[in-house]
Design a protein around this motif. Structure first.
Motif, PDB file in Angstrom:
ATOM      1  N   GLU A   1       0.895  -1.347   0.222  1.00 58.44           N
ATOM      2  CA  GLU A   1       0.117  -0.241   0.040  1.00 58.44           C
ATOM      3  C   GLU A   1       1.403   1.306  -0.305  1.00 58.44           C
ATOM      4  OE1 GLU A   1      -3.587   0.069   2.063  1.00 58.44           O
ATOM      5  OE2 GLU A   1      -2.954   1.750   3.398  1.00 58.44           O
ATOM      6  N   LEU A   2       0.559   2.400  -1.038  1.00 54.74           N
ATOM      7  CA  LEU A   2       1.715   2.853  -1.418  1.00 54.74           C
ATOM      8  C   LEU A   2       1.350   4.271  -0.557  1.00 54.74           C
ATOM      9  CD1 LEU A   2       2.286   1.922  -4.614  1.00 54.74           C
ATOM     10  CD2 LEU A   2       3.985   1.798  -3.521  1.00 54.74           C
ATOM     11  N   PRO A   3       2.406   5.187  -0.192  1.00 53.73           N
ATOM     12  CA  PRO A   3       1.481   6.525   0.150  1.00 53.73           C
ATOM     13  C   PRO A   3       1.271   6.748  -0.945  1.00 53.73           C
ATOM     14  CG  PRO A   3       4.106   6.450   0.113  1.00 53.73           C
ATOM     15  CD  PRO A   3       3.531   4.714  -0.016  1.00 53.73           C
ATOM     16  N   LYS A   4      -0.472   8.455  -0.262  1.00 52.44           N
ATOM     17  CA  LYS A   4      -0.858   9.106  -1.570  1.00 52.44           C
ATOM     18  C   LYS A   4       0.620  10.634  -1.641  1.00 52.44           C
ATOM     19  CE  LYS A   4      -5.339   7.866  -0.684  1.00 52.44           C
ATOM     20  NZ  LYS A   4      -4.636   6.659  -0.836  1.00 52.44           N
ATOM     21  N   MET A   5       0.293  10.225  -3.229  1.00 54.10           N
ATOM     22  CA  MET A   5       1.079  11.669  -3.348  1.00 54.10           C
ATOM     23  C   MET A   5       1.204  13.017  -3.122  1.00 54.10           C
ATOM     24  SD  MET A   5       3.365  10.854  -5.963  1.00 54.10           S
ATOM     25  CE  MET A   5       4.022  12.061  -7.317  1.00 54.10           C
ATOM     26  N   ASP A   6       2.130  13.224  -2.683  1.00 55.17           N
ATOM     27  CA  ASP A   6       1.769  15.221  -2.041  1.00 55.17           C
ATOM     28  C   ASP A   6       1.700  15.536  -0.179  1.00 55.17           C
ATOM     29  OD1 ASP A   6       2.167  16.781  -4.367  1.00 55.17           O
ATOM     30  OD2 ASP A   6       0.281  15.892  -5.326  1.00 55.17           O
ATOM     31  N   ARG A   7       1.897  13.741   0.084  1.00 56.67           N
ATOM     32  CA  ARG A   7       1.017  13.809   1.813  1.00 56.67           C
ATOM     33  C   ARG A   7       2.091  14.326   2.070  1.00 56.67           C
ATOM     34  NH1 ARG A   7      -0.311   8.160   5.014  1.00 56.67           N
ATOM     35  NH2 ARG A   7       0.187   9.001   6.851  1.00 56.67           N
ATOM     36  N   GLN A   8       1.889  15.343   2.984  1.00 57.23           N
ATOM     37  CA  GLN A   8       2.516  15.630   4.305  1.00 57.23           C
ATOM     38  C   GLN A   8       3.523  14.735   4.930  1.00 57.23           C
ATOM     39  OE1 GLN A   8       3.705  19.314   4.395  1.00 57.23           O
ATOM     40  NE2 GLN A   8       2.884  19.661   1.975  1.00 57.23           N
ATOM     41  N   VAL A   9       4.667  14.223   5.658  1.00 55.39           N
ATOM     42  CA  VAL A   9       4.456  13.200   6.346  1.00 55.39           C
ATOM     43  C   VAL A   9       5.717  13.687   7.223  1.00 55.39           C
ATOM     44  CG1 VAL A   9       3.889  11.088   5.425  1.00 55.39           C
ATOM     45  CG2 VAL A   9       6.364  12.073   5.273  1.00 55.39           C
ATOM     46  N   ASN A  10       5.775  12.987   9.084  1.00 48.21           N
ATOM     47  CA  ASN A  10       6.316  13.720  10.357  1.00 48.21           C
ATOM     48  C   ASN A  10       7.543  12.639   9.415  1.00 48.21           C
ATOM     49  OD1 ASN A  10       5.505  15.540  10.669  1.00 48.21           O
ATOM     50  ND2 ASN A  10       4.167  14.535  11.788  1.00 48.21           N
ATOM     51  N   ALA A  11       8.409  12.296  10.219  1.00 51.80           N
ATOM     52  CA  ALA A  11       9.682  11.283  10.939  1.00 51.80           C
ATOM     53  C   ALA A  11       8.992  10.398  11.651  1.00 51.80           C
ATOM     54  CB  ALA A  11      11.258  11.808  11.853  1.00 51.80           C
TER      55      ALA A  11
ATOM     56  N   PRO B   1      11.649   8.016   7.324  1.00 53.63           N
ATOM     57  CA  PRO B   1      12.383   8.905   7.111  1.00 53.63           C
ATOM     58  C   PRO B   1      12.521   9.961   8.040  1.00 53.63           C
ATOM     59  CG  PRO B   1      13.041   8.276   5.215  1.00 53.63           C
ATOM     60  CD  PRO B   1      11.790   7.856   5.379  1.00 53.63           C
ATOM     61  N   ALA B   2      12.441  10.747   7.646  1.00 52.83           N
ATOM     62  CA  ALA B   2      12.195  12.466   8.226  1.00 52.83           C
ATOM     63  C   ALA B   2      11.024  13.299   7.585  1.00 52.83           C
ATOM     64  CB  ALA B   2      13.646  12.722   7.558  1.00 52.83           C
ATOM     65  N   LYS B   3      10.737  14.547   8.337  1.00 52.78           N
ATOM     66  CA  LYS B   3       9.956  14.688   7.581  1.00 52.78           C
ATOM     67  C   LYS B   3       9.713  15.081   6.157  1.00 52.78           C
ATOM     68  CE  LYS B   3       7.635  18.997  10.001  1.00 52.78           C
ATOM     69  NZ  LYS B   3       6.810  20.142   8.981  1.00 52.78           N
ATOM     70  N   GLY B   4       8.998  15.638   5.731  1.00 51.07           N
ATOM     71  CA  GLY B   4       8.863  16.480   4.747  1.00 51.07           C
ATOM     72  C   GLY B   4       7.092  15.834   3.613  1.00 51.07           C
TER      73      GLY B   4
END
Lengths: 125, 366
Positions: free
Chosen positions: A42-52, A71-74
């Protein structure tokens, strides 16, 4: 077990390859060998903001579902659609065609928290 | 539970030497796989595979009152068993809930062998001992015996390679003692995979000898040592229930769709009243088999089952079927939604995926 020297690693068995402002992320050879027979990603959604350390993808073997962590915020800027049709890529080429997503990271200093190959080798014994 | 507290079977060192991945299971350290669950699964469907089942419990019940007493403890009718014959049956609590599912064999006129689930052995023994009648002997022989399951379409060929080219395995659900390499083993025509197969029991000290002989002779037939992972996918494709997942002390055999193994013509056995009432009135929930309708994540235990916005049940077993290559599972769903062909949704990480309720077994040999 293959642990390439030019990559960074997390405690949770992701590998990280620096590509300018971005990082490419997958799971290690050790992780794929522990999971075995990956049958669904299950892949992450494009443009999703994620935290480490946020769970953003799921890798499922016959036996169990495992979270994959950022692995990092981005921001997610690329996902490996090929895994949807052929999840076994994760087993066959964990450091190559089996990559999972690319993050544009907010702060390159975040990568200093990650392990180098020697430290990861020590972790997996 | 710490690893040091886990028990090991007499084949543990063999598994480690062959590079099996070991996991704790029901208090035991067991191989979950050797190379790949899918490869081991296919070996059993197409050729032959061997599983360590030494963790399963063996209880011996004997004495002049043994048959009569067992008929009050187990749901199936023991009077149907000739010497050398076994059948599937349940041990129920007073609420009709399933303490264990097991196979009981009549090995002599007044002696019975109960092969029970590993994780339930001590509980079964304590339960039986507490209810034991006069003139009934009860022994837990689990530590004295090891066992393997040899399963797959080439089982008979391997059987003859092991026991002699003119020998035949016993008939379905039959058990026989056979000489093997200076010792004696018990062979039963039973299994948990949906393939033709035998289960072989031997003294713990003979375990490695038999295991290695079977693997050596089995090479010619494409044998693979198989772990619990393949055991689970194989049994789920043919909808054999797993105790602790599909069966529990909170569920009775009627809800589980296994009333065939309950003989309600027997005047009394523990749990009879509840089971009999439920059979008359119908069960509010039923254990059903289902398949996913589209490519997606495999179903897993405890995922909720929906009909539109109404939650109607819960998954008890699920996997990606290696033979069928789609997601399959079993679930308890409320009776109005339990009909074959009913469309349901399985909720996986907050998202609903369509599935249909199917006839059991999900996989049939073509």
């Amino acid at each position: 077990m293959n642990v390439p020297d030019d990559l960074l690693y997390t405690e949770t068995h992701e590998w990280i390859r620096r590509e300018g402002e971005n990082v490419r992320v997958g799971i290690t050879d050790h992780a794929q060998s522990e999971l075995t027979d990956v049958v669904y990603v299950e892949l992450p959604k494009m443009d999703r903001q994620v935290n480490a350390r946020e769970a953003i993808a799921v890798v499922e073997s016959v036996k169990a579902a495992s979270d994959i962590y950022a692995p990092a915020k981005g921001t997610v800027v690329e996902v490996n659609k090929a895994l949807e049709a052929d999840p076994g890529l994760l087993n066959r080429e964990p450091f190559g065609e089996g990559w999972i997503f690319v993050l544009k990271i907010d702060n390159p200093d975040d990568l200093k928290q990650l392990k180098d190959a020697a430290a990861y080798r020590q972790q997996i014994g | 539970m710490s690893e040091t507290a886990q028990k090991t079977t007499p084949l543990y060192q063999e598994h480690v030497q062959r590079g099996a991945k070991i996991i704790p299971f029901g208090g035991w350290l067991m191989p979950v796989q050797y190379t790949s669950i899918i490869e081991e699964h296919q070996a059993v469907r197409n050729n032959v595979g061997i599983f360590d089942i030494s963790h399963m419990g063996q209880l011996l019940v004997s004495g002049p009152a043994a048959a009569e007493w067992l008929n009050t403890m187990l749901t199936n009718n023991i009077d149907k068993l000739e010497i050398g014959q076994g059948h599937y049956t349940f041990l129920l609590n007073e609420r009709g809930g399933i303490v264990d599912d097991l196979i009981v064999y009549r090995i002599e006129g007044q002696m019975f062998l109960l092969v029970v689930n590993a994780a339930r052995t001590d509980e079964d023994f304590a339960w039986l001992n507490r209810h034991r009648a006069k003139d009934v002997g009860l022994k837990n022989r689990s530590a004295d015996f090891g066992g393997v399951a040899i399963q797959g379409p080439r089982m008979v060929e391997l059987f003859r390679a092991l026991f002699g080219k003119d020998s035949d395995p016993p008939g379905r659900n039959r058990i026989v003692d056979l000489p093997f390499d200076g010792t004696s083993v018990s062979v039963a025509r039973t299994g948990y995979t949906g393939e033709d197969g035998v289960e072989v029991f031997f003294r713990a000290g003979d375990a490695a000898k038999f295991w290695n002989a079977a693997l050596e002779k089995g090479k010619a037939f494409g044998i693979k040592p198989c772990g619990l992972g393949a055991r689970d996918t194989l049994r789920l494709e043919v909808c054999y229930p797993l105790n602790g997942s599909d069966l529990s002390p909170e569920r009775n055999p009627i809800e589980a769709g296994l009333g065939f193994f309950v003989d309600l013509t027997k005047p009394n056995f523990i749990g009879r009243e509840v089971v009999s009432k439920m059979k008359e009135n119908g069960s509010p929930e039923n254990l059903v088999a289902f398949r996913m309708q589209a490519k997606g994540p495999p179903p897993r235990p405890h995922y909720p089952v929906f009909d539109k916005d109404e939650r109607v049940g819960e998954v008890t077993s699920g996997t990606l079927s290696p033979s069928l290559n789609y997601g399959i599972g079993m679930a308890y769903v409320s009776a109005p939604h339990a009909k074959i062909g009913t469309r349901i949704d399985i909720e996986i990480r907050g998202q609903k995926f369509p599935a249909t309720i199917e006839k059991k077994p999900l996989y049939k040999k073509s």
